[in-house]
Design a protein around this motif. Sequence first.
Motif, mmCIF file in Angstrom:
data_model
loop_
_atom_site.group_PDB
_atom_site.id
_atom_site.type_symbol
_atom_site.label_atom_id
_atom_site.label_comp_id
_atom_site.label_asym_id
_atom_site.label_seq_id
_atom_site.Cartn_x
_atom_site.Cartn_y
_atom_site.Cartn_z
ATOM 1 N N SER A 22 0.800 -1.220 0.000
ATOM 2 C CA SER A 22 0.000 0.000 0.000
ATOM 3 C C SER A 22 0.835 1.273 0.000
ATOM 4 O O SER A 22 0.332 2.342 -0.338
ATOM 5 C CB SER A 22 -0.933 0.009 1.228
ATOM 6 O OG SER A 22 -0.164 -0.057 2.424
ATOM 7 N N ASP A 23 2.126 1.175 0.362
ATOM 8 C CA ASP A 23 2.958 2.381 0.441
ATOM 9 C C ASP A 23 4.368 2.094 -0.092
ATOM 10 O O ASP A 23 5.315 1.933 0.687
ATOM 11 C CB ASP A 23 3.024 2.871 1.890
ATOM 12 C CG ASP A 23 3.605 4.281 2.006
ATOM 13 O OD1 ASP A 23 4.104 4.808 0.985
ATOM 14 O OD2 ASP A 23 3.558 4.856 3.109
ATOM 15 N N ARG A 47 7.264 4.276 1.273
ATOM 16 C CA ARG A 47 7.802 3.930 2.587
ATOM 17 C C ARG A 47 8.806 2.783 2.467
ATOM 18 O O ARG A 47 9.862 2.799 3.108
ATOM 19 C CB ARG A 47 6.653 3.541 3.526
ATOM 20 C CG ARG A 47 7.091 3.154 4.931
ATOM 21 C CD ARG A 47 5.881 2.856 5.821
ATOM 22 N NE ARG A 47 6.294 2.325 7.110
ATOM 23 C CZ ARG A 47 6.654 3.067 8.142
ATOM 24 N NH1 ARG A 47 6.641 4.386 8.025
ATOM 25 N NH2 ARG A 47 7.021 2.516 9.289
ATOM 26 N N SER A 76 7.627 12.216 -1.015
ATOM 27 C CA SER A 76 6.209 11.897 -1.165
ATOM 28 C C SER A 76 5.711 12.357 -2.521
ATOM 29 O O SER A 76 4.908 11.689 -3.170
ATOM 30 C CB SER A 76 5.437 12.622 -0.063
ATOM 31 O OG SER A 76 4.347 11.888 0.336
ATOM 32 N N GLY A 124 4.878 9.231 -4.095
ATOM 33 C CA GLY A 124 3.617 9.064 -3.383
ATOM 34 C C GLY A 124 2.447 8.590 -4.217
ATOM 35 O O GLY A 124 1.528 7.959 -3.702
ATOM 36 N N SER A 152 1.247 4.344 -5.707
ATOM 37 C CA SER A 152 0.248 3.420 -5.173
ATOM 38 C C SER A 152 -1.082 3.523 -5.910
ATOM 39 O O SER A 152 -1.956 2.669 -5.736
ATOM 40 C CB SER A 152 0.029 3.665 -3.674
ATOM 41 O OG SER A 152 -0.354 5.007 -3.444
#
Length: 436
Positions: free
Chosen positions: A210-211, A214, A250, A254, A257
């Motif tokens: 999902s990220d 990260r 981000s 970012g 996703s």
Amino acid sequence: MKLTLPTLLEAAVPIVAKLEENGYEAVFVGGAVRDTVIGLPVKDVDIATSARPEQVMALFPKCIPTGLQHGTITIVHEGETYEVTTYRQESAYEDYRKPSGVAYITSLEGDLLRRDFTINAMALKKDGSVYDPYSGSDDIELRYIRCVGDADARFQEDALRMMRAVRFIAVYGYQPTVSTWRALKKHRELMQHIAMERVQAELDKMLAGSDPRRALSWLHASGLLFKLKDKLPLLQSLIRNCTLSTRQSSKVYGRISLLDDLDCRWAAVLIESAISSEAADESLRLLKLSNNRRMRITGLIRLHENALGVRSEGAVNAPSLKRWWVETVIREGRQMSEDWLLVEAALHRHEVGSGSDAIDLAMLKDQLNAFPIVTLKQLDVNGRMLAQRLMKPAGPWVSRCLHRLLVHVASCELANERETLFEQAELWDKEDNNNE
């Protein structure tokens, strides 16, 4: 703690019950238990038991000895398959990856002790009660990734666990405990012993999470990718973007996703990292991606490079851009072109580039949807027909003429009707003869 069993585990209860009825202990273990405690959907079911493999096989009529050397039997029950593994301890590990042998035991706690992280060292009984000797549920509540027992020992046993730690940190949004993170950085040199295929599998799972941003940030912090057995050409650009401020990072990663397709996510990461298609191809080869996946990902990057080339030439007017787009779709195929539009839309929202020479993605999408045909098979003539109509022997001119016809039909400059196509081919042939 007592939980309601999810549907997948409930369907496997008869297997656990039968083992218990015959005097053996049996529980659900692994990721299914972890995800049930967290409250996530369960993807697969693993069962651990005190019964030895031959005892398991004696109880169930449909068995497959899939991992007999490790104590694993696959049971077929009502059309579904379930892996049942005997409680075991593992002997010394070889090459920092696999145990040299296993010894069967009767202690569930001892079996859980060999696992990597506390969140993976819980067991779930058929009544929904959780057996949690290493406080995995507490770590889930605290959002920690913690090794079972001695972190130094766990990572020296199996160096791939360091990549798994980063994946769990990223996918679940957890933090590593100080001892786990310290041990990971201490032993990261051991990544040189891990097969690149295993690294690639972990990277796939990170990017599919999902990220992805990260995951990439924690990978950078860990330094694991710099310790692989093969040096990846993409690392410098990738890591540079990961060292940006959180806000910048981000912005860069970012929106990845938003893409559902894993290979599109790979392409987006590499495009945003300004990695060339050649460097990407070499890196993906080293990571042992299949040829189909590698060609698809590098194809998307190459398409991005071509679009930037069109912009740099200052030829982004409607006719020239449409002709470039038609040629691109014919060469790359409709699916690749659609995927590229999705990748660019996720990265850049509306346009490739900026200023007066930016390429409007919405316009390209509308044009793609409007193209009546994009392949030679869809053309209402073929090479044999063309040679007969023009009364010429087949040769390179046939493929050139068919391609030219396809471009004009796709651009809606010609109708895809046989006689119309013949007449246009005859006209071009006459012009060529006059020029000679």
